[in-house]
Design an enzyme around this catalytic site. Structure first.
Site, PDB file in Angstrom:
ATOM      1  CB  THR A 139      -0.940   0.025   1.233  1.00 25.66           C
ATOM      2  OG1 THR A 139      -0.153   0.273   2.407  1.00 25.66           O
ATOM      3  CG2 THR A 139      -1.696  -1.285   1.402  1.00 25.66           C
ATOM      4  CB  SER A 157       8.687   0.966  17.967  1.00 22.96           C
ATOM      5  OG  SER A 157       9.179   1.802  18.973  1.00 22.96           O
ATOM      6  CE1 TYR A 210       9.692   8.921  14.352  1.00 23.08           C
ATOM      7  CE2 TYR A 210      11.614   8.575  15.747  1.00 23.08           C
ATOM      8  CZ  TYR A 210      10.784   8.152  14.717  1.00 23.08           C
ATOM      9  OH  TYR A 210      11.058   6.974  14.059  1.00 23.08           O
ATOM     10  CE  LYS A 226       8.161   5.658  14.945  1.00 21.33           C
ATOM     11  NZ  LYS A 226       7.406   4.827  13.994  1.00 21.33           N
TER      12      LYS A 226
HETATM   13  N1  NAP Z   1      15.084   5.054   8.879  1.00 29.22           N
HETATM   14  C1  NAP Z   1      15.324   5.134  10.158  1.00 29.22           C
HETATM   15  O1  NAP Z   1      16.437   5.491  10.571  1.00 29.22           O
HETATM   16  C2  NAP Z   1      14.247   4.729  11.139  1.00 29.22           C
HETATM   17  C3  NAP Z   1      14.648   4.446  12.450  1.00 29.22           C
HETATM   18  C4  NAP Z   1      13.669   4.055  13.359  1.00 29.22           C
HETATM   19  C5  NAP Z   1      12.359   3.934  12.957  1.00 29.22           C
HETATM   20  N2  NAP Z   1      12.000   4.225  11.667  1.00 29.22           N
HETATM   21  C6  NAP Z   1      10.591   4.061  11.287  1.00 29.22           C
HETATM   22  O2  NAP Z   1      10.500   3.254  10.127  1.00 29.22           O
HETATM   23  C7  NAP Z   1       9.249   3.486   9.497  1.00 29.22           C
HETATM   24  C8  NAP Z   1       9.441   3.601   8.005  1.00 29.22           C
HETATM   25  O3  NAP Z   1      10.206   4.743   7.690  1.00 29.22           O
HETATM   26  P1  NAP Z   1      11.470   4.684   6.731  1.00 29.22           P
HETATM   27  O4  NAP Z   1      12.664   4.776   7.567  1.00 29.22           O
HETATM   28  O5  NAP Z   1      11.347   3.569   5.773  1.00 29.22           O
HETATM   29  O6  NAP Z   1      11.336   6.105   6.006  1.00 29.22           O
HETATM   30  P2  NAP Z   1      10.803   6.523   4.560  1.00 29.22           P
HETATM   31  O7  NAP Z   1      11.694   5.945   3.499  1.00 29.22           O
HETATM   32  O8  NAP Z   1      10.663   7.993   4.604  1.00 29.22           O
HETATM   33  O9  NAP Z   1       9.382   5.816   4.431  1.00 29.22           O
HETATM   34  C9  NAP Z   1       8.264   6.300   5.110  1.00 29.22           C
HETATM   35  C10 NAP Z   1       7.041   5.696   4.469  1.00 29.22           C
HETATM   36  O10 NAP Z   1       5.882   6.106   5.191  1.00 29.22           O
HETATM   37  C11 NAP Z   1       4.927   6.558   4.250  1.00 29.22           C
HETATM   38  N3  NAP Z   1       3.948   7.484   4.826  1.00 29.22           N
HETATM   39  C12 NAP Z   1       4.148   8.681   5.430  1.00 29.22           C
HETATM   40  N4  NAP Z   1       2.964   9.227   5.773  1.00 29.22           N
HETATM   41  C13 NAP Z   1       1.996   8.354   5.371  1.00 29.22           C
HETATM   42  C14 NAP Z   1       0.589   8.341   5.440  1.00 29.22           C
HETATM   43  N5  NAP Z   1      -0.114   9.351   5.978  1.00 29.22           N
HETATM   44  N6  NAP Z   1      -0.072   7.247   4.940  1.00 29.22           N
HETATM   45  C15 NAP Z   1       0.600   6.220   4.380  1.00 29.22           C
HETATM   46  N7  NAP Z   1       1.941   6.195   4.254  1.00 29.22           N
HETATM   47  C16 NAP Z   1       2.620   7.243   4.755  1.00 29.22           C
HETATM   48  C17 NAP Z   1       5.753   7.211   3.162  1.00 29.22           C
HETATM   49  O11 NAP Z   1       4.943   7.391   2.024  1.00 29.22           O
HETATM   50  P3  NAP Z   1       5.135   8.642   0.992  1.00 29.22           P
HETATM   51  O12 NAP Z   1       6.183   8.194   0.003  1.00 29.22           O
HETATM   52  O13 NAP Z   1       3.785   8.831   0.389  1.00 29.22           O
HETATM   53  O14 NAP Z   1       5.596   9.819   1.793  1.00 29.22           O
HETATM   54  C18 NAP Z   1       6.836   6.166   3.018  1.00 29.22           C
HETATM   55  O15 NAP Z   1       6.378   5.089   2.243  1.00 29.22           O
HETATM   56  C19 NAP Z   1       8.674   4.742  10.156  1.00 29.22           C
HETATM   57  O16 NAP Z   1       7.642   4.358  11.041  1.00 29.22           O
HETATM   58  C20 NAP Z   1       9.858   5.325  10.905  1.00 29.22           C
HETATM   59  O17 NAP Z   1       9.459   6.082  12.013  1.00 29.22           O
HETATM   60  C21 NAP Z   1      12.922   4.632  10.761  1.00 29.22           C
END
Ligand code: NAP
Length: 279
Positions: free
Chosen positions: A33, A135, A149, A153
């Site tokens: 999705t 998380s 943030y 979490k």
């Molecule tokens: N990367 C890190 O260092 C890290 C560390 C700890 C936790 N996390 C967590 O990992 C998860 C995934 O993030 P990521 O690191 O993969 O970053 P990312 O590449 O920025 O991906 C974020 C995803 O969330 C989607 N999203 C944002 N708002 C949304 C909404 N309202 N409805 C549906 N989808 C939405 C984005 O879609 P769009 O393309 O449409 O914006 C994108 O597909 C998050 O929960 C983040 O907090 C990340």
């Protein structure tokens, strides 16, 4: 029997890597999705009739209901829900923008809650299921400029722990993913940054800028994370942990934080007990 995974936020990052991995598994149906389906073209190379792309903004109740219905209509159930969609926000506590904070809460907390509530009746009927909630190490350990943030979490941690207890006897498990920095879009486009304007907080400008500049240079590899998540859910189902820190920094900080808390709770033990009524 093929297992059906529904993953939110599969346009980039962890979600994209997980959807890519799942799409290559013969015994997996994947409901990928995203807010913009054009961003899921990368899946077309794998499609053998086991991939369904569904439009889903996790803040949109109608889209949540439709996505879940479409998944069940296509594949007969949902075995694994991955609540991955999320964003960040860097600003000091005092200077954080209320609307931005509320929007982040809507996505990171309420989006995950609403998705989970939509899927739980299906999993309870099946008498099995896994809910994978993204998380962060930021759900256990707090840095300056990320207070809200962290609030999202920590909320995910608390509600997941409670939910896990409530649904265990229905054969449903909850897995919290707690990554440290990974090479995704999170620290870049997915995190708004408001630099401090109050002189007392000037020292945090550097921290926020370093995070922005460090985007896509983090130690964590999201492909490896996707493999670990898949392996845990499929091969380690019987012993699935509630919490899974990913990355060395996450593991180090999680151990440090729990150790510090443990030491302090023990030190405070007599004082803590003294607050009860005498028996
Ligand atoms: N990367 C890190 O260092 C890290 C560390 C700890 C936790 N996390 C967590 O990992 C998860 C995934 O993030 P990521 O690191 O993969 O970053 P990312 O590449 O920025 O991906 C974020 C995803 O969330 C989607 N999203 C944002 N708002 C949304 C909404 N309202 N409805 C549906 N989808 C939405 C984005 O879609 P769009 O393309 O449409 O914006 C994108 O597909 C998050 O929960 C983040 O907090 C990340």
């Amino acid at each position: 029997m093929a297992k059906t995974w529904l993953v939110t936020g599969t346009s980039t990052g962890f979600g994209k890597e997980l959807a890519t991995l799942l799409a290559q598994k013969e015994d997996v149906n994947v409901v990928a999705t995203a807010r913009n389906l054009a961003q899921l073209d990368y899946l077309d190379q794998f499609d053998h009739g086991q991939i369904k792309k569904v439009l889903l903004d996790v803040t949109n109740q109608a889209e949540i209901q439709t996505a879940v219905k479409e998944a069940v209509a296509a594949f007969g159930g949902i075995d694994v829900l991955v609540n991955n969609a999320g964003l960040g926000y860097f600003a000091t506590f005092e200077e954080s923008n209320r609307d931005q904070v509320r929007y982040m809460m809507d996505v990171n907390v309420w989006g995950l809650v609403d998705m989970t509530r939509a899927v739980l009746p299906i999993m309870r009927k099946q008498n099995h299921g896994v809910i994978v909630n993204f998380s962060s190490i930021g759900g256990l350990y707090s840095f300056p400029t990320l207070s809200f943030y962290h609030a999202t979490k920590y909320a995910v941690e608390g509600l997941s722990e409670s939910l896990a207890r409530e649904v265990a006897k229905k054969g449903i498990k909850v897995l919290l993913i707690e990554p440290s920095g990974f090479r995704t879009d999170w620290a870049g486009r997915s995190s708004q940054k408001d630099l401090p304007t109050i002189a007392d907080y000037a020292e945090y400008k550097e921290f926020i800028e370093a995070n922005a500049n460090g985007a896509h240079h983090e130690a964590g590899d999201p492909k490896k994370a996707a493999e670990i998540i898949y392996q845990q859910v499929t091969d380690n189902y019987a012993d699935l942990p509630l919490r899974l820190p990913l990355g060395k920094i996450s593991s180090d900080l999680a151990i440090e934080k729990y150790q510090e808390n443990l030491d302090q709770f023990k030190q405070l033990r007599e004082l803590s007990l003294s607050a009860d009524q005498p028996e």
